[in-house]
Enzyme design. Sequence first.
Site, PDB file in Angstrom:
ATOM      1  N   ARG A 153     -11.648   7.213   0.371  1.00 55.32           N
ATOM      2  CA  ARG A 153     -10.615   7.670   1.741  1.00 55.32           C
ATOM      3  C   ARG A 153      -9.033   7.820   1.393  1.00 55.32           C
ATOM      4  O   ARG A 153      -8.842   8.991   1.873  1.00 55.32           O
ATOM      5  CB  ARG A 153     -10.793   6.582   2.720  1.00 55.32           C
ATOM      6  CG  ARG A 153     -12.059   6.384   3.293  1.00 55.32           C
ATOM      7  CD  ARG A 153     -12.439   5.579   4.094  1.00 55.32           C
ATOM      8  NE  ARG A 153     -12.267   4.004   3.565  1.00 55.32           N
ATOM      9  CZ  ARG A 153     -12.447   2.921   4.311  1.00 55.32           C
ATOM     10  NH1 ARG A 153     -12.395   2.638   5.239  1.00 55.32           N
ATOM     11  NH2 ARG A 153     -12.370   1.839   3.501  1.00 55.32           N
ATOM     12  N   ASP A 184     -15.654   3.346   5.790  1.00 55.88           N
ATOM     13  CA  ASP A 184     -15.813   3.428   4.120  1.00 55.88           C
ATOM     14  C   ASP A 184     -17.206   4.138   3.917  1.00 55.88           C
ATOM     15  O   ASP A 184     -18.217   3.592   4.071  1.00 55.88           O
ATOM     16  CB  ASP A 184     -15.518   2.232   3.597  1.00 55.88           C
ATOM     17  CG  ASP A 184     -15.488   2.291   2.059  1.00 55.88           C
ATOM     18  OD1 ASP A 184     -15.424   3.123   1.584  1.00 55.88           O
ATOM     19  OD2 ASP A 184     -15.235   1.019   1.452  1.00 55.88           O
ATOM     20  N   CYS A 229      -6.530   2.126   1.745  1.00 51.07           N
ATOM     21  CA  CYS A 229      -7.715   1.722   2.151  1.00 51.07           C
ATOM     22  C   CYS A 229      -7.981   0.406   1.044  1.00 51.07           C
ATOM     23  O   CYS A 229      -7.329  -0.180   0.755  1.00 51.07           O
ATOM     24  CB  CYS A 229      -8.892   2.880   1.941  1.00 51.07           C
ATOM     25  SG  CYS A 229      -9.071   3.485   0.256  1.00 51.07           S
TER      26      CYS A 229
END
Length: 156
Positions: free
Chosen positions: A15, A128, A9
């Site tokens: 994440r 996000d 990410c």
Amino acid sequence: MFDKILIVCIGNICRSPTAQFLLQRELPHKHIRSAGLYAMVNTDENGNERGQEMNSQAREIAEKHGLICGAHEATQFTSELGRNHDLILVMEKRHRDDIAKRFPEALAKTMLLGEWDAQREGNKDIPDPYRKSDEVFEQIYKLIERNTMLWANKLK
């Protein structure tokens, strides 16, 4: 075939570590790591770089769902990391585009974590949650969990 999996990410604190711990739980015989395209790394007073720990909201939400999250330190994605993994899973199409631009040798083995998610036809990105509410973290956790399970079933 895919024994070494890297999950990517942006900052490698929300994440990708969540997906790493989920996928590792499902595929304990595989080597699974995570990294960030622009990892959250700090420099200490001695000039040494240290990656930030997993975001506390991400960890709390994951643990609330019974996921054991071990120690984590954000890691910067590098060409070497890309070379050393058989499969690279990214959260958003723009992450794949960034890899294509900066690390073209890794593009052929880079796919979206949401690739197999039929519930999200047309939008396979996993947004996000950084600096958002617990409710957003909860939604993103569920997306990550569903998609890591889809990948785990494909990789078994």
